[in-house]
Design an enzyme around this catalytic site. Structure first.
Site, mmCIF file in Angstrom:
data_model
loop_
_atom_site.group_PDB
_atom_site.id
_atom_site.type_symbol
_atom_site.label_atom_id
_atom_site.label_comp_id
_atom_site.label_asym_id
_atom_site.label_seq_id
_atom_site.Cartn_x
_atom_site.Cartn_y
_atom_site.Cartn_z
ATOM 1 N N ASP A 150 1.021 -1.473 -0.150
ATOM 2 C CA ASP A 150 0.117 -0.092 -0.186
ATOM 3 C C ASP A 150 0.335 1.417 -0.101
ATOM 4 O O ASP A 150 2.137 1.212 0.297
ATOM 5 C CB ASP A 150 -1.163 0.250 1.140
ATOM 6 C CG ASP A 150 -2.537 0.501 0.790
ATOM 7 O OD1 ASP A 150 -2.781 1.121 -0.119
ATOM 8 O OD2 ASP A 150 -3.337 -0.411 1.296
ATOM 9 N N GLY B 3 14.879 -4.473 5.708
ATOM 10 C CA GLY B 3 15.672 -5.369 4.579
ATOM 11 C C GLY B 3 16.705 -5.607 5.643
ATOM 12 O O GLY B 3 17.076 -5.158 7.240
ATOM 13 N N GLU C 177 5.901 -1.514 11.954
ATOM 14 C CA GLU C 177 7.441 -1.976 11.435
ATOM 15 C C GLU C 177 7.846 -3.209 11.860
ATOM 16 O O GLU C 177 7.400 -4.031 12.946
ATOM 17 C CB GLU C 177 8.528 -0.701 11.914
ATOM 18 C CG GLU C 177 8.102 0.720 11.589
ATOM 19 C CD GLU C 177 8.937 0.730 10.617
ATOM 20 O OE1 GLU C 177 9.655 -0.206 9.591
ATOM 21 O OE2 GLU C 177 8.449 1.547 9.371
#
Length: 335
Positions: free
Chosen positions: A199, A224, A247
């Site tokens: 999104d 990442g 998160e």
């Protein structure tokens, strides 16, 4: 391993000993004269043959041992191997992590290929920035091209996903058919499986693995990982919902069918408390968990007064697959 990769010739120049990543073993040829294998077809997506994958992995591992000698001028088999690995990631034939039974196996050699590409590829201007009426077009400056560079209508139709204007996907990230990319960011080496929505302003970090039919809500961040090499990527398994501004980072695994409420933060050291059992987990959310933000009592201060509470994530309930499929997100989060 360095000795296996190279030997010194009579004139003092290094000679490359490395597997050609596609079809042959190149022995005793100077690096600049290693024959270039045929390019892989962009439209061809067969499963990689085990022997070919093993040769490519060996080539990447060997190149990693001499990475300090590699630069933007390096040509031949090393560059060919890195390009073949990144092409495999880009097409979804390779994955940095893949399911192995109930666990996930990390293919560290593919992370090494991504890191080697930063040594091999030079910075260059990338067009497409806003145009100033007086100064003209603006550009970016980077060494990783867009996944969509050179694509046309037919290529997008073949890929089968939607890419809304201002979404950014870097080369070597795989986007499966049926994915919807709102204005978002998908980094190098990531994998986004079919039916998932990324999104608006959500980010999918380098090498992160996103499963089928997930919703990564607006502004959510999926962390990442490239270094340290032993670190595993974040994995969001199938049918998960990640709430807005949540998160997930540091290799945390959110397992099948789980729901993270808006603003939940999960890292490797975050306590994940099961409210019903009192169990405390780290690094993984069990399947079909419903998770909200919470706090745990802190240690008392030196004067004996109550210390500050510390953040934790709370599993308020776990549901079965049938309940998860029939119940709205808002109903699940009403604890």
């Amino acid at each position: 391993m360095i000795a296996e990769l190279r030997e010194r010739s009579e004139d003092g120049k290094f000679i490359q000993l490395i597997h050609n990543p596609v079809n042959q073993l190149t022995v005793g040829l100077p690096v600049t004269h290693v024959p270039v294998p045929p390019n892989l077809s962009l439209d061809q997506k067969p499963d990689p043959e085990p022997a070919m994958t093993s040769d490519l992995q060996n080539a990447i591992e060997s190149a990693w041992e001499i990475r300090d000698q590699l630069n933007t001028g390096t040509q031949g088999a090393v560059r060919d191997a890195v390009d073949a690995a990144l092409t495999g990631l880009d097409e979804g034939r390779f994955r940095v992590a893949e399911r192995a039974g109930d666990d996930w196996q990390v293919n560290q050699w593919l992370k090494k290929a991504v890191l080697l590409s930063f040594r091999l590829n030079d910075m260059t201007t990338i067009p497409g920035g806003p145009v100033d009426p007086a100064l003209g077009p603006s550009v970016w400056f980077d060494k990783v091209p867009s996944k969509f560079a050179g694509w046309d209508d037919a290529r997008f139709r073949t890929a089968g996903f939607r890419a809304v204007p201002n979404c950014v996907v870097r080369r070597s990230a795989y986007i499966a058919p049926g994915v919807v990319l709102m204005p978002s960011f998908v980094n190098i080496g990531a994998y986004v499986d079919s039916g998932t929505m990324i999104d608006t302003w959500a980010t999918v970090g380098s090498c992160a693995q996103i499963g089928k039919n997930c919703h990564i809500s607006g502004g959510a961040g999926i962390g990442g990982v490239l270094e340290p090499l032993q670190a595993g990527p974040v994995v969001i398994e199938d049918n998960c919902f990640i709430g807005a501004r949540a998160e997930v980072a540091e290799g945390v695994r959110v397992e099948t069918g789980s729901v993270l409420s808006m603003g939940v933060y999960l890292g490797a050291s975050t306590r994940i408390v099961n409210r019903e059992t009192g169990d405390i987990l780290y690094g993984r959310v069990p399947p079909y968990s419903v998770v909200v933000s919470g706090t745990m009592p802190g240690k008392a201060l030196p004067d004996g007064s109550p210390g500050p509470s510390l953040y934790c994530a709370v599993i308020v309930k776990q549901v079965d697959e049938k309940t998860r499929s029939k119940t709205s997100i808002n109903e699940l989060l009403r604890a």
